[in-house]
Scaffold this active site. Structure first.
Site, PDB file in Angstrom:
ATOM      1  N   GLY A  12       0.812  -1.218   0.000  1.00 32.84           N
ATOM      2  CA  GLY A  12       0.000   0.000   0.000  1.00 32.84           C
ATOM      3  C   GLY A  12       0.842   1.263   0.000  1.00 32.84           C
ATOM      4  N   THR A 134      -6.808   9.251  14.862  1.00 30.52           N
ATOM      5  CA  THR A 134      -8.255   9.095  15.116  1.00 30.52           C
ATOM      6  C   THR A 134      -8.516   8.525  16.509  1.00 30.52           C
ATOM      7  OG1 THR A 134      -8.227   6.917  14.060  1.00 30.52           O
ATOM      8  CG2 THR A 134      -8.955   8.749  12.700  1.00 30.52           C
ATOM      9  N   TYR A 157     -13.566   2.652  12.367  1.00 27.08           N
ATOM     10  CA  TYR A 157     -12.146   2.604  11.986  1.00 27.08           C
ATOM     11  C   TYR A 157     -11.279   3.071  13.154  1.00 27.08           C
ATOM     12  CZ  TYR A 157      -7.706   4.320  10.230  1.00 27.08           C
ATOM     13  OH  TYR A 157      -6.366   4.580  10.083  1.00 27.08           O
ATOM     14  N   TYR A 185      -0.284   8.099  13.317  1.00 25.41           N
ATOM     15  CA  TYR A 185      -0.095   8.942  12.137  1.00 25.41           C
ATOM     16  C   TYR A 185      -1.105  10.069  12.142  1.00 25.41           C
ATOM     17  CZ  TYR A 185       1.668   4.480  10.167  1.00 25.41           C
ATOM     18  OH  TYR A 185       2.296   3.291   9.936  1.00 25.41           O
ATOM     19  N   ASN A 187      -1.837  13.054   8.992  1.00 24.08           N
ATOM     20  CA  ASN A 187      -2.395  12.912   7.635  1.00 24.08           C
ATOM     21  C   ASN A 187      -1.299  12.805   6.579  1.00 24.08           C
ATOM     22  OD1 ASN A 187      -4.468  14.260   9.416  1.00 24.08           O
ATOM     23  ND2 ASN A 187      -5.706  13.826   7.614  1.00 24.08           N
ATOM     24  N   ASN A 206     -10.720   8.684  -0.574  1.00 25.93           N
ATOM     25  CA  ASN A 206     -11.368   9.085   0.677  1.00 25.93           C
ATOM     26  C   ASN A 206     -10.658  10.263   1.321  1.00 25.93           C
ATOM     27  OD1 ASN A 206     -13.504   7.084   1.166  1.00 25.93           O
ATOM     28  ND2 ASN A 206     -11.802   5.646   1.014  1.00 25.93           N
ATOM     29  N   LEU A 208      -8.288  13.873   1.291  1.00 23.48           N
ATOM     30  CA  LEU A 208      -8.302  15.152   0.578  1.00 23.48           C
ATOM     31  C   LEU A 208      -7.279  15.228  -0.548  1.00 23.48           C
ATOM     32  CD1 LEU A 208      -9.193  18.173   0.348  1.00 23.48           C
ATOM     33  CD2 LEU A 208      -7.374  18.692   1.989  1.00 23.48           C
ATOM     34  N   PHE A 226     -16.103  19.569   2.595  1.00 25.77           N
ATOM     35  CA  PHE A 226     -17.147  19.158   3.549  1.00 25.77           C
ATOM     36  C   PHE A 226     -17.244  20.148   4.711  1.00 25.77           C
ATOM     37  CE2 PHE A 226     -15.765  15.166   1.494  1.00 25.77           C
ATOM     38  CZ  PHE A 226     -16.981  14.768   0.958  1.00 25.77           C
ATOM     39  N   ARG A 300     -19.140  16.350   6.938  1.00 22.33           N
ATOM     40  CA  ARG A 300     -19.138  14.889   6.923  1.00 22.33           C
ATOM     41  C   ARG A 300     -19.260  14.401   8.359  1.00 22.33           C
ATOM     42  NH1 ARG A 300     -14.136  12.413   3.704  1.00 22.33           N
ATOM     43  NH2 ARG A 300     -13.135  13.575   5.371  1.00 22.33           N
TER      44      ARG A 300
END
EC number: 5.1.3.2
Length: 348
Positions: A12, A134, A157, A185, A187, A206, A208, A226, A300
């Site tokens: 990934g 998050t 998530y 992490y 972004n 998903n 930006l 958003f 969102r």
């Protein structure tokens, strides 16, 4: 003898950049991936890793594997003697996690439990885990340091990342021979300076910045912003964007930390600076020389107004600091997008 490191989800975006840094640092990465979020390409290797081989002049050992496949994992650990595991594999779209919570819990939690059990059975007790900001939920104060409360997550998530952090902490508490570094992490954006590897989201992005760069190249018409009524300078959401190469280097620093028999340690990987959506759009317009049309739509669900790191602990304990700034992130992202207008599927 070079040390072998298992990299799950290593084909990934962050994984492939980390594999490149591992090779440059003299490690022998063994990569597994199930192609859920990676491009297959023509040969036996994922396209991202084929290009990593080209860039480094070194070969990458790869096996197609799902971390839910216990038998395959067992065979892998019998075959190799790993010094450590860097665990990226998992589902990672916030919005999708709200729609498909069971998928997220099955893959992220069950997959990680199986991996940890097999590591334990084979005496591999060194782990670097890719966690996320998050886990902090809605910030109670900014910048976010590692002591900020966790667990008030706004989506499955984030909850899955929080639960995994807790599992690893409990494991290290119960058995002092385990060492784990949990990297939160912020972004990630940008791409390797060669423009040969970068973020290639499967389907609609998903995040930006890949969306912005796809608008700049003409793959998408306009960006949806958003919400512009947040309590921020220009009303749009503020995030801490970090260059993916800086982030990848953080994993090399984490491996060094494991060798100190560090127990369980947790670090933010961010720059410490927050930029708004509109600031990012402007920076990308500057890097690309293109106008990026956008329209403001409703907020969102689950998005917070602002989120940025205090990265000083990683600096003090890992000797790691983000070195690449906003302009460089956007220039590198644009080079990748321009050279690969259709991502890894672009024919040279």
């Amino acid at each position: 003898m070079a040390e072998k490191v298992l990299v799950t989800g290593g084909a990934g975006y962050i994984g492939s950049h980390t594999v490149l840094e591992l090779l440059e640092a003299g490690y022998l990465p063994v990569v597994i991936d199930n192609f859920h979020n990676a491009f297959r390409g023509g040969g036996s290797l994922p396209e991202s890793l084929r290009r990593v081989q080209e860039l480094t002049g070194r070969s990458v050992e790869f096996e197609e594997m799902d971390i839910l496949d216990q038998g395959a994992l067992q065979r892998l650990f019998k075959k190799h003697s790993f010094m450590a595991v860097i665990h990226f594999a998992g589902l990672k779209a916030v919005g999708e996690s709200v729609q498909k919570p069971l998928d997220y819990y099955r893959v992220n939690l069950t997959g990680t439990i199986q991996l940890l059990e097999i590591m334990k059975a084979h005496g591999v007790k060194n782990l670097v885990f890719s966690s996320s900001a998050t886990v902090y939920g809605n910030p109670q104060y900014l910048p976010l340091d590692e002591a900020h409360p966790t667990g008030g997550c706004t989506n499955p998530y984030g909850k899955s990342k929080f639960f995994i952090e807790e599992m690893i902490r409990d494991l290290c508490q119960a058995d002092k021979t385990w060492n784990a570094v949990l990297l939160r992490y912020f972004n990630p954006t940008g791409a390797h300076a060669s423009g040969c590897i970068g973020e290639d989201p499967q389907g609609i992005p998903n995040n930006l910045m890949p969306y912005v760069s796809q608008v700049a190249i003409g793959r998408r018409e306009a960006l949806n912003v958003f919400g512009n009524d947040y309590d921020t300078e220009d009303g749009t959401g503020v995030r801490d964007y970090i260059h993916v190469v800086d982030l990848a280097k953080g994993h090399i620093a984490a491996l060094r930390k494991l060798k100190e028999q560090c127990g369980c340690r947790i670090y933010n990987l961010g720059t410490g600076t927050g930029y708004s959506v509109l600031q990012m759009v402007q920076a990308m317009e500057k890097a690309s020389g293109k106008k990026i049309p956008y329209k403001v739509v409703a907020r969102r669900e689950g998005d917070v107004a602002a989120c940025y790191a205090n990265p000083s602990l990683a600096h003090e304990e890992l000797g790691w600091t983000a070195a690449l700034g906003l302009d460089r992130m956007c220039e590198d992202l644009w080079r990748w997008q321009k050279q690969n207008p259709s991502g890894f599927g672009t024919q040279a």
